[in-house]
Design a protein around this motif. Structure first.
Motif, PDB file in Angstrom:
ATOM      1  N   GLU A   1      11.245 -25.085   8.956  1.00 23.69           N
ATOM      2  CA  GLU A   1      12.120 -23.928   9.229  1.00 23.69           C
ATOM      3  C   GLU A   1      12.507 -23.231   7.919  1.00 23.69           C
ATOM      4  OE1 GLU A   1      12.236 -22.743  11.993  1.00 23.69           O
ATOM      5  OE2 GLU A   1      12.008 -24.339  13.464  1.00 23.69           O
TER       6      GLU A   1
ATOM      7  N   GLN B   1      12.264 -20.286   6.885  1.00 21.69           N
ATOM      8  CA  GLN B   1      12.884 -18.955   6.897  1.00 21.69           C
ATOM      9  C   GLN B   1      14.403 -19.021   6.800  1.00 21.69           C
ATOM     10  OE1 GLN B   1      11.399 -20.163   9.786  1.00 21.69           O
ATOM     11  NE2 GLN B   1      13.300 -20.544  10.887  1.00 21.69           N
TER      12      GLN B   1
ATOM     13  N   PRO C   1      15.349 -18.206   2.649  1.00 20.33           N
ATOM     14  CA  PRO C   1      14.335 -17.297   2.089  1.00 20.33           C
ATOM     15  C   PRO C   1      14.323 -17.272   0.564  1.00 20.33           C
ATOM     16  CG  PRO C   1      16.137 -16.071   3.131  1.00 20.33           C
ATOM     17  CD  PRO C   1      16.308 -17.511   3.519  1.00 20.33           C
TER      18      PRO C   1
ATOM     19  N   GLY D   1       7.402 -22.329   9.708  1.00 22.48           N
ATOM     20  CA  GLY D   1       8.335 -21.246  10.012  1.00 22.48           C
ATOM     21  C   GLY D   1       8.214 -20.750  11.432  1.00 22.48           C
TER      22      GLY D   1
ATOM     23  N   PRO E   1       6.688 -13.748   8.498  1.00 26.82           N
ATOM     24  CA  PRO E   1       7.081 -13.479   7.104  1.00 26.82           C
ATOM     25  C   PRO E   1       7.494 -12.025   6.878  1.00 26.82           C
ATOM     26  CG  PRO E   1       5.026 -14.709   7.185  1.00 26.82           C
ATOM     27  CD  PRO E   1       5.343 -14.314   8.598  1.00 26.82           C
TER      28      PRO E   1
ATOM     29  N   VAL F   1      11.172 -11.688   7.060  1.00 24.16           N
ATOM     30  CA  VAL F   1      11.991 -12.461   6.125  1.00 24.16           C
ATOM     31  C   VAL F   1      11.863 -11.784   4.768  1.00 24.16           C
ATOM     32  CG1 VAL F   1      12.410 -14.699   5.065  1.00 24.16           C
ATOM     33  CG2 VAL F   1      11.575 -14.587   7.412  1.00 24.16           C
TER      34      VAL F   1
ATOM     35  N   VAL G   1       9.477 -12.399   1.379  1.00 28.62           N
ATOM     36  CA  VAL G   1       8.603 -13.559   1.467  1.00 28.62           C
ATOM     37  C   VAL G   1       7.148 -13.185   1.209  1.00 28.62           C
ATOM     38  CG1 VAL G   1       7.643 -15.243   3.073  1.00 28.62           C
ATOM     39  CG2 VAL G   1      10.104 -14.902   2.962  1.00 28.62           C
TER      40      VAL G   1
ATOM     41  N   SER H   1       9.294 -13.511  16.318  1.00 31.15           N
ATOM     42  CA  SER H   1       9.489 -14.924  16.678  1.00 31.15           C
ATOM     43  C   SER H   1       8.409 -15.390  17.657  1.00 31.15           C
ATOM     44  CB  SER H   1      10.885 -15.137  17.274  1.00 31.15           C
ATOM     45  OG  SER H   1      11.119 -14.271  18.368  1.00 31.15           O
TER      46      SER H   1
END
Length: 375
Positions: free
Chosen positions: A65, A67, A70, A93, A97, A100, A103, A221
């Motif tokens: 996890e 994310q 970050p 994750g 990305p 986030v 990233v 997601s």
């Protein structure tokens, strides 16, 4: 892992990323460190992340996890550059990305992203039929449940957790439960339809930009898929809004309170559900050089799925739930517009044959195993 210092395994929550990472760790025996960033104790170890991770520079570090922290990505970059070693980090994750901040750019050239999808049709054991897979979806705990009722309970709990907790946890944003539940339900009822943000916004009572942002989060997601239209042909009046699907049909059916295969077959959503199932299974199995689109013109030409290589359509696909399909005039118009070399009608259980119009009719399993890798 043999090439890149960092590999990110991405996918929805509860899909099996941690299980996969721990299997990799078992293969490396005592040469791995595992940290779950949902646990406060593990996060506290990374208070001075550079110093902590530097100690384990000769081990494979699994960060679950990721994310949720970050800022770690900017720490990983100098660590990798100071001691560049393949397979040094495995990052797990549940968020894209792209959503986030920072990233994607931070580890460019140092990381490979791989998506772990729910269990697909080509991965099913013999005891699990395509029919059960379509009804329950591909999340392991739903698909492998001992009964349909237990599968539905797991899916219900998953949806409630997503609505009440996961969106805020994954993206740090707060959406009211009622708003997200309404959005989920609307997406389910219109799965496979062309997206109209204004219609959703009016129904839910928020602005269109807000709806678009929420949809970004749902897509980020791995809960929905937005299938973009193919519109290279500028001479046609084309539909240019995406189609939206709930990616996992188990979640779709739970949102619509469909509890058995018989009730699915008698539900008006059955065609859209089958279409979404086919799109998702093909998406899981296509090669990296193929892209998925749909095609629709204002004049009535329509193709459920267009497979494109570069800027060239290589296959037009009509998706039909009937095993004795009638090919629509709109599909033939699409074939004529796009000039793809191969054209298919995909059904649940048809024998493979070619029509007089050089369209191959086949079932989904045959298409994936016999045709898809040759496009």
């Amino acid at each position: 892992m043999k090439q890149y210092p960092a590999v990110a395994i991405l996918g929805p929550r509860q899909v099996g990323k941690t299980t996969l990472a721990k299997q990799i760790a078992d293969g490396k025996k005592n040469n791995t460190i595992y940290l779950d960033l949902e646990k406060a104790a593990d996060r506290s170890l990374l208070h001075d992340a550079h110093s902590y991770l530097e100690i384990y520079k000769n081990k494979c570090v699994i960060l679950d996890e990721v994310q949720l922290m970050p800022d770690l990505f900017s720490v990983l970059r100098p660590l990798i550059d100071e001691h560049r070693k393949a397979g040094r980090f495995i990052l797990l994750g549940s968020a894209s990305p792209a959503l986030v901040k920072g990233v994607s750019e931070t580890l460019a050239g140092r990381i490979s992203y791989k998506e772990l999808s729910p269990i697909g049709i080509t991965e099913l054991p013999e005891k699990i039929s395509m029919r059960k897979h379509w009804l329950r979806g591909g999340f392991p705990d739903s698909l492998l449940a001992k009964s349909d009722a237990m599968s539905q309970q797991w899916l219900s709990d998953f949806i409630r957790s997503y609505v009440e907790r996961d969106m805020e946890l994954l993206f740090g944003i707060s959406i009211s439960n009622s708003t997200l539940q309404k959005l989920w339900t609307m997406v389910a009822h219109t799965s496979g339809n062309v997206w109209n943000a204004e219609t959703y916004a009016r129904s839910i009572g928020v602005t269109a930009p807000t709806i678009l942002r929420y949809m970004d989060y749902m897509e980020g997601s791995f809960m929905i898929r937005r299938l973009q239209p193919w519109f290279q042909n500028t001479k046609k009046r084309l539909v240019k809004s995406p189609k939206v699907y709930v990616r996992d049909t188990g979640i779709l059916h739970q949102l619509l309170h469909i509890q058995s295969h018989d009730s699915l077959l008698s539900n008006p959503i059955v065609g859209a559900s089958w279409e979404g199932y086919v799109v998702e299974q093909i998406a899981q199995n296509i090669s990296a050089d193929l892209q998925l689109y749909y095609y629709r013109t204002q004049d009535g030409a329509e193709c459920d799925l267009v497979l494109v290589k570069g800027i060239t359509p290589v296959a037009c696909i009509e998706i039909k739930h009937s095993n004795a399909p009638t090919v629509s005039k709109g599909f033939f118009n699409s074939v004529n517009d796009l000039k793809a070399k191969q054209n298919f009608v995909i059904t649940p259980a048809s024998k493979t044959f070619t029509t007089n119009n050089q369209v191959t009719v086949c079932n989904l399993e045959d298409f994936i195993t016999s045709f898809l890798n040759k496009l």
